[in-house]
Design a protein around this motif. Structure first.
Motif, PDB file in Angstrom:
ATOM      1  N   SER A  30       0.834  -1.209   0.000  1.00 37.11           N
ATOM      2  CA  SER A  30       0.000   0.000   0.000  1.00 37.11           C
ATOM      3  C   SER A  30       0.863   1.252   0.000  1.00 37.11           C
ATOM      4  O   SER A  30       0.589   2.208  -0.736  1.00 37.11           O
ATOM      5  N   LEU A  33       2.551   1.740  -3.475  1.00 33.82           N
ATOM      6  CA  LEU A  33       1.621   2.197  -4.511  1.00 33.82           C
ATOM      7  C   LEU A  33       1.192   3.642  -4.304  1.00 33.82           C
ATOM      8  O   LEU A  33       0.758   4.298  -5.253  1.00 33.82           O
ATOM      9  N   SER A  34       1.321   4.135  -3.087  1.00 30.15           N
ATOM     10  CA  SER A  34       0.975   5.543  -2.830  1.00 30.15           C
ATOM     11  C   SER A  34       2.054   6.495  -3.332  1.00 30.15           C
ATOM     12  O   SER A  34       1.850   7.698  -3.371  1.00 30.15           O
ATOM     13  N   ASP A  66      -7.199  -2.119  -6.652  1.00 33.50           N
ATOM     14  CA  ASP A  66      -7.931  -0.912  -6.268  1.00 33.50           C
ATOM     15  C   ASP A  66      -7.214   0.357  -6.717  1.00 33.50           C
ATOM     16  O   ASP A  66      -7.836   1.419  -6.830  1.00 33.50           O
ATOM     17  N   LYS A  67      -5.913   0.248  -6.977  1.00 35.58           N
ATOM     18  CA  LYS A  67      -5.128   1.376  -7.495  1.00 35.58           C
ATOM     19  C   LYS A  67      -4.989   1.316  -9.012  1.00 35.58           C
ATOM     20  O   LYS A  67      -4.261   2.126  -9.602  1.00 35.58           O
TER      21      LYS A  67
END
Length: 219
Positions: A30, A33-34, A66-67
């Protein structure tokens, strides 16, 4: 594996790392990916038993999807199916790759690794995979990319339309080495997940480096 605004330069592929803490793996992904643009995430089995690998895949796949990032499983195709992953990475013999392509393409992305030399790469390329991978998924053992991997990426990208992913090193700067060799994608593992400032900062740094200095692909 591509977005229009990034298609003219080398892009980042994440290779998730060994470890049995599924929640920690999810948090690390997470964070990564941010940090900016990621083309794809490859999740290797990395010695995990099938049950743990299944649990890990089911944790990581939705985080990436989701990204808008595709997830490719390097392991049992049943794990990929149950986790609803986007693709399968095949490391075995050419016959294994041929079987996977026949069975799963084009429903799934099917990429092929274990291309150790030019002959092996061409043999695998004849199968028309979605990509070919140069290097080992755990081959980031030095700061720089393996020179043999860079040579194969340069040769391949100059001759063959099938995109290649080349394994980088433990340093963020190795992404530029792959880009300068002509690789369409650079795979990074330790350079991202072991970065002293964290995975998000590492991805941000890679993208800034590639945006500023990576050569652009011609149409």
């Amino acid at each position: 594996m591509s977005k229009a605004e990034f298609e003219d330069r080398c892009r980042l592929v994440l290779v998730t790392q060994p470890g049995d803490d599924v929640d920690a793996q999810g948090e690390a992904l997470s964070q990564a990916l941010s940090g900016g643009d990621v083309a794809t995430v490859i999740v290797p089995q990395a010695g995990r038993d099938n049950d743990l690998f299944q649990t890990l895949a089911e944790k990581l796949v939705p985080i990436a999807q989701d990204k808008g990032v595709a997830v490719i499983i390097a392991g049992d195709s049943r794990v990929a199916g149950r986790a609803r992953a986007d693709g399968l990475h095949v490391e075995g013999a050419t016959s294994d790759a041929a079987e996977a392509i026949e069975k799963f393409s084009p429903k799934l992305i099917v990429g092929i690794g274990n291309a150790k030399d030019r002959h092996g790469a061409l043999e695998r390329g004849e199968l028309r995979p979605d990509y070919i991978f140069f290097g080992k998924l755990d081959g980031d053992i030095k700061p720089e990319a393996n020179p043999k991997v860079l040579d194969l990426a340069e040769w391949w990208s100059a001759m063959i339309e099938i995109p290649c992913i080349a394994m980088g090193g433990t340093a963020v700067s190795s992404a530029l080495e792959v880009a300068e060799a002509g690789g369409e994608f650079v795979a990074l593992g330790k350079a991202i997940f072991d970065h002293p400032s964290g995975p998000a900062a590492a991805v941000q740094e890679v993208n800034a480096l590639l945006a500023e200095k990576a050569p652009r692909f011609s149409d």
